[in-house]
Design a protein around this motif. Structure first.
Motif, PDB file in Angstrom:
ATOM      1  N   PRO A  77       0.814  -1.212   0.000  1.00  0.00           N
ATOM      2  CA  PRO A  77       0.000   0.000   0.000  1.00  0.00           C
ATOM      3  C   PRO A  77       0.849   1.266   0.000  1.00  0.00           C
ATOM      4  N   ARG A  78       0.237   2.347  -0.436  1.00  0.00           N
ATOM      5  CA  ARG A  78       0.920   3.640  -0.420  1.00  0.00           C
ATOM      6  C   ARG A  78       1.130   4.088   1.012  1.00  0.00           C
ATOM      7  N   GLY A  79       2.167   4.893   1.212  1.00  0.00           N
ATOM      8  CA  GLY A  79       2.474   5.397   2.533  1.00  0.00           C
ATOM      9  C   GLY A  79       3.331   4.470   3.369  1.00  0.00           C
ATOM     10  N   THR A  80       3.702   3.326   2.818  1.00  0.00           N
ATOM     11  CA  THR A  80       4.550   2.396   3.555  1.00  0.00           C
ATOM     12  C   THR A  80       6.018   2.688   3.285  1.00  0.00           C
ATOM     13  N   ARG A  81       6.863   2.410   4.273  1.00  0.00           N
ATOM     14  CA  ARG A  81       8.298   2.644   4.144  1.00  0.00           C
ATOM     15  C   ARG A  81       8.951   1.435   3.497  1.00  0.00           C
ATOM     16  N   HIS A  82       9.880   1.700   2.564  1.00  0.00           N
ATOM     17  CA  HIS A  82      10.590   0.639   1.858  1.00  0.00           C
ATOM     18  C   HIS A  82      12.080   0.953   1.824  1.00  0.00           C
ATOM     19  N   VAL A  83      12.880  -0.078   1.910  1.00  0.00           N
ATOM     20  CA  VAL A  83      14.330   0.030   1.745  1.00  0.00           C
ATOM     21  C   VAL A  83      14.677  -0.759   0.494  1.00  0.00           C
ATOM     22  N   ILE A  84      15.242  -0.063  -0.510  1.00  0.00           N
ATOM     23  CA  ILE A  84      15.515  -0.642  -1.824  1.00  0.00           C
ATOM     24  C   ILE A  84      17.004  -0.502  -2.131  1.00  0.00           C
ATOM     25  N   GLY A 122      15.225  -7.314 -12.424  1.00  0.00           N
ATOM     26  CA  GLY A 122      14.562  -6.604 -13.505  1.00  0.00           C
ATOM     27  C   GLY A 122      13.592  -5.505 -13.126  1.00  0.00           C
ATOM     28  N   GLY A 123      13.316  -5.315 -11.861  1.00  0.00           N
ATOM     29  CA  GLY A 123      12.390  -4.257 -11.460  1.00  0.00           C
ATOM     30  C   GLY A 123      13.084  -2.915 -11.331  1.00  0.00           C
ATOM     31  N   PHE A 124      12.292  -1.866 -11.153  1.00  0.00           N
ATOM     32  CA  PHE A 124      12.863  -0.545 -10.917  1.00  0.00           C
ATOM     33  C   PHE A 124      11.887   0.303 -10.116  1.00  0.00           C
ATOM     34  N   TRP A 125      12.443   1.301  -9.436  1.00  0.00           N
ATOM     35  CA  TRP A 125      11.677   2.275  -8.672  1.00  0.00           C
ATOM     36  C   TRP A 125      12.114   3.665  -9.111  1.00  0.00           C
ATOM     37  N   PHE A 126      11.178   4.590  -9.160  1.00  0.00           N
ATOM     38  CA  PHE A 126      11.507   5.996  -9.350  1.00  0.00           C
ATOM     39  C   PHE A 126      11.634   6.614  -7.966  1.00  0.00           C
ATOM     40  N   VAL A 127      12.670   7.431  -7.767  1.00  0.00           N
ATOM     41  CA  VAL A 127      12.892   8.042  -6.459  1.00  0.00           C
ATOM     42  C   VAL A 127      13.080   9.547  -6.601  1.00  0.00           C
ATOM     43  N   LEU A 177      26.223  10.112  -7.452  1.00  0.00           N
ATOM     44  CA  LEU A 177      26.012   8.690  -7.194  1.00  0.00           C
ATOM     45  C   LEU A 177      25.525   7.924  -8.416  1.00  0.00           C
ATOM     46  N   LEU A 178      25.328   8.605  -9.539  1.00  0.00           N
ATOM     47  CA  LEU A 178      24.832   7.932 -10.741  1.00  0.00           C
ATOM     48  C   LEU A 178      25.757   6.793 -11.152  1.00  0.00           C
ATOM     49  N   GLY A 179      25.156   5.658 -11.471  1.00  0.00           N
ATOM     50  CA  GLY A 179      25.917   4.493 -11.882  1.00  0.00           C
ATOM     51  C   GLY A 179      26.426   3.646 -10.729  1.00  0.00           C
ATOM     52  N   ARG A 180      26.221   4.130  -9.515  1.00  0.00           N
ATOM     53  CA  ARG A 180      26.689   3.391  -8.344  1.00  0.00           C
ATOM     54  C   ARG A 180      25.558   2.585  -7.716  1.00  0.00           C
ATOM     55  N   ARG A 181      25.933   1.574  -6.978  1.00  0.00           N
ATOM     56  CA  ARG A 181      24.953   0.779  -6.231  1.00  0.00           C
ATOM     57  C   ARG A 181      24.620   1.552  -4.956  1.00  0.00           C
ATOM     58  N   VAL A 182      23.344   1.798  -4.721  1.00  0.00           N
ATOM     59  CA  VAL A 182      22.896   2.571  -3.573  1.00  0.00           C
ATOM     60  C   VAL A 182      21.763   1.838  -2.855  1.00  0.00           C
ATOM     61  N   THR A 183      21.550   2.216  -1.611  1.00  0.00           N
ATOM     62  CA  THR A 183      20.390   1.782  -0.853  1.00  0.00           C
ATOM     63  C   THR A 183      19.596   3.018  -0.491  1.00  0.00           C
ATOM     64  N   VAL A 184      18.310   3.011  -0.780  1.00  0.00           N
ATOM     65  CA  VAL A 184      17.445   4.141  -0.436  1.00  0.00           C
ATOM     66  C   VAL A 184      16.376   3.667   0.537  1.00  0.00           C
ATOM     67  N   ASP A 185      15.998   4.560   1.430  1.00  0.00           N
ATOM     68  CA  ASP A 185      14.953   4.315   2.412  1.00  0.00           C
ATOM     69  C   ASP A 185      13.945   5.436   2.198  1.00  0.00           C
ATOM     70  N   GLY A 186      12.726   5.066   1.790  1.00  0.00           N
ATOM     71  CA  GLY A 186      11.737   6.095   1.493  1.00  0.00           C
ATOM     72  C   GLY A 186      10.313   5.613   1.663  1.00  0.00           C
ATOM     73  N   VAL A 187       9.380   6.530   1.414  1.00  0.00           N
ATOM     74  CA  VAL A 187       7.953   6.259   1.558  1.00  0.00           C
ATOM     75  C   VAL A 187       7.343   6.078   0.180  1.00  0.00           C
ATOM     76  N   ARG A 188       6.597   5.018   0.009  1.00  0.00           N
ATOM     77  CA  ARG A 188       5.953   4.730  -1.274  1.00  0.00           C
ATOM     78  C   ARG A 188       4.779   5.685  -1.474  1.00  0.00           C
ATOM     79  N   THR A 189       4.800   6.405  -2.617  1.00  0.00           N
ATOM     80  CA  THR A 189       3.726   7.360  -2.921  1.00  0.00           C
ATOM     81  C   THR A 189       3.007   7.026  -4.218  1.00  0.00           C
ATOM     82  N   GLY A 190       3.418   5.990  -4.895  1.00  0.00           N
ATOM     83  CA  GLY A 190       2.786   5.556  -6.137  1.00  0.00           C
ATOM     84  C   GLY A 190       3.156   4.110  -6.390  1.00  0.00           C
ATOM     85  N   PHE A 191       2.774   3.605  -7.560  1.00  0.00           N
ATOM     86  CA  PHE A 191       3.029   2.199  -7.880  1.00  0.00           C
ATOM     87  C   PHE A 191       4.485   1.816  -7.664  1.00  0.00           C
TER      88      PHE A 191
END
Length: 78
Positions: free
Chosen positions: A2-9, A29-34, A43-57
């Motif tokens: 669901p939207r509004g949930t926290r995710h670590v990607i 094969g998946g992707f997220w827009f952040v 940081l472009l091209g680097r492996r990163v970990t993001v922690d954020g709130v889901r606001t869309g699909f």
């Protein structure tokens, strides 16, 4: 997920010219827009970990980002 949930990607950070937003490509094969500042260009091209709130699909906002790939800073020092 669901939207509004926290995710670590974790994945590779890139810039999506079509949508003008950062993108995390994850293994499998998946992707997220952040939503993150353009200053993340370093940081472009680097492996990163993001922690954020889901606001869309597949959209994360209010993210904290951390580079998770190994870099050798010693080669840049005199």
């Amino acid at each position: 997920m669901p939207r509004g949930t926290r995710h670590v990607i974790t994945g590779t950070l890139s810039w999506d010219d079509r949508r003008s937003i950062h993108r995390i490509d994850v293994e499998g094969g998946g992707f997220w827009f952040v939503s993150m500042p353009r200053a993340a260009v370093a940081l472009l091209g680097r492996r990163v970990t993001v922690d954020g709130v889901r606001t869309g699909f597949n959209i994360l906002d209010d993210v904290a980002v951390m580079a998770t790939d190994a870099t050798d800073d010693a080669t840049e020092r005199p």
